[in-house]
Design a protein around this motif. Structure first.
Motif, PDB file in Angstrom:
ATOM      1  N   CYS A  38       8.723  62.375  30.769  1.00 45.51           N
ATOM      2  CA  CYS A  38       7.564  61.746  30.132  1.00 45.51           C
ATOM      3  C   CYS A  38       7.822  60.276  29.808  1.00 45.51           C
ATOM      4  O   CYS A  38       8.894  59.911  29.344  1.00 45.51           O
ATOM      5  N   HIS A  41       3.329  56.639  25.892  1.00 42.87           N
ATOM      6  CA  HIS A  41       2.036  56.007  26.137  1.00 42.87           C
ATOM      7  C   HIS A  41       2.079  54.504  25.848  1.00 42.87           C
ATOM      8  O   HIS A  41       1.430  53.719  26.529  1.00 42.87           O
ATOM      9  N   GLU A  75       1.867  67.498  36.974  1.00 37.64           N
ATOM     10  CA  GLU A  75       2.634  67.637  35.726  1.00 37.64           C
ATOM     11  C   GLU A  75       1.689  67.539  34.525  1.00 37.64           C
ATOM     12  O   GLU A  75       0.849  66.640  34.466  1.00 37.64           O
ATOM     13  N   PRO A  76       1.829  68.443  33.552  1.00 32.50           N
ATOM     14  CA  PRO A  76       0.947  68.415  32.372  1.00 32.50           C
ATOM     15  C   PRO A  76       1.001  67.086  31.604  1.00 32.50           C
ATOM     16  O   PRO A  76      -0.045  66.596  31.152  1.00 32.50           O
ATOM     17  N   TRP A  77       2.181  66.484  31.462  1.00 26.89           N
ATOM     18  CA  TRP A  77       2.257  65.236  30.701  1.00 26.89           C
ATOM     19  C   TRP A  77       1.535  64.099  31.423  1.00 26.89           C
ATOM     20  O   TRP A  77       0.969  63.217  30.780  1.00 26.89           O
ATOM     21  N   GLN A  79      -1.170  64.515  33.337  1.00 24.36           N
ATOM     22  CA  GLN A  79      -2.596  64.780  33.114  1.00 24.36           C
ATOM     23  C   GLN A  79      -3.025  64.339  31.712  1.00 24.36           C
ATOM     24  O   GLN A  79      -4.115  63.789  31.531  1.00 24.36           O
ATOM     25  N   GLU A  80      -2.159  64.540  30.733  1.00 26.33           N
ATOM     26  CA  GLU A  80      -2.468  64.090  29.367  1.00 26.33           C
ATOM     27  C   GLU A  80      -2.557  62.570  29.290  1.00 26.33           C
ATOM     28  O   GLU A  80      -3.445  62.030  28.639  1.00 26.33           O
ATOM     29  N   GLN A  81      -1.641  61.888  29.949  1.00 24.67           N
ATOM     30  CA  GLN A  81      -1.679  60.418  29.959  1.00 24.67           C
ATOM     31  C   GLN A  81      -2.961  59.929  30.630  1.00 24.67           C
ATOM     32  O   GLN A  81      -3.592  58.976  30.159  1.00 24.67           O
ATOM     33  N   LYS A  83      -5.821  61.468  30.755  1.00 24.19           N
ATOM     34  CA  LYS A  83      -6.932  61.706  29.825  1.00 24.19           C
ATOM     35  C   LYS A  83      -7.010  60.599  28.785  1.00 24.19           C
ATOM     36  O   LYS A  83      -8.098  60.123  28.451  1.00 24.19           O
ATOM     37  N   CYS A  84      -5.880  60.176  28.281  1.00 19.78           N
ATOM     38  CA  CYS A  84      -5.852  59.096  27.284  1.00 19.78           C
ATOM     39  C   CYS A  84      -6.430  57.807  27.861  1.00 19.78           C
ATOM     40  O   CYS A  84      -7.214  57.125  27.203  1.00 19.78           O
TER      41      CYS A  84
END
Length: 90
Positions: A38, A41, A75-77, A79-81, A83-84
């Motif tokens: 990861c 951010h 990778e889930p992390w 996808q989260e980035q 989204k942010c």
């Protein structure tokens, strides 16, 4: 004979000097390996997805100092980035 040789030499010169454009559609950036840990951010300045013409999918994170890092879009992390960053665009 001299006229033929001069004509061939002129034709060869024109062929060498004329610009030839290759119409090959090459993607600008592709990922050939991924960074799997990861990235905070706060280190990321921007993000973009690689072209569908690349051999494998990728998301490129551009850090604040200009470094481009390839990541796996599954990778889930990652996808989260993404989204942010999408929330920041609205």
């Amino acid at each position: 004979m001299k006229v033929l040789a001069a004509a061939l030499a002129a034709l060869l010169l024109v062929a060498i000097c004329s610009p030839a454009e290759a119409h090959v559609d090459v993607p600008m950036a592709c990922c050939f390996s991924y960074l799997y840990h990861c990235i905070p951010h706060s280190f990321i300045a921007s993000t973009y997805k690689t072209s569908s013409k690349c051999p494998q999918p990728g998301v490129i994170f551009v850090t604040r100092n200009g470094r481009k890092i390839c990541t796996d879009p599954q990778e889930p992390w990652v996808q989260e980035q993404l989204k942010c960053f999408q929330m920041l665009e609205y």
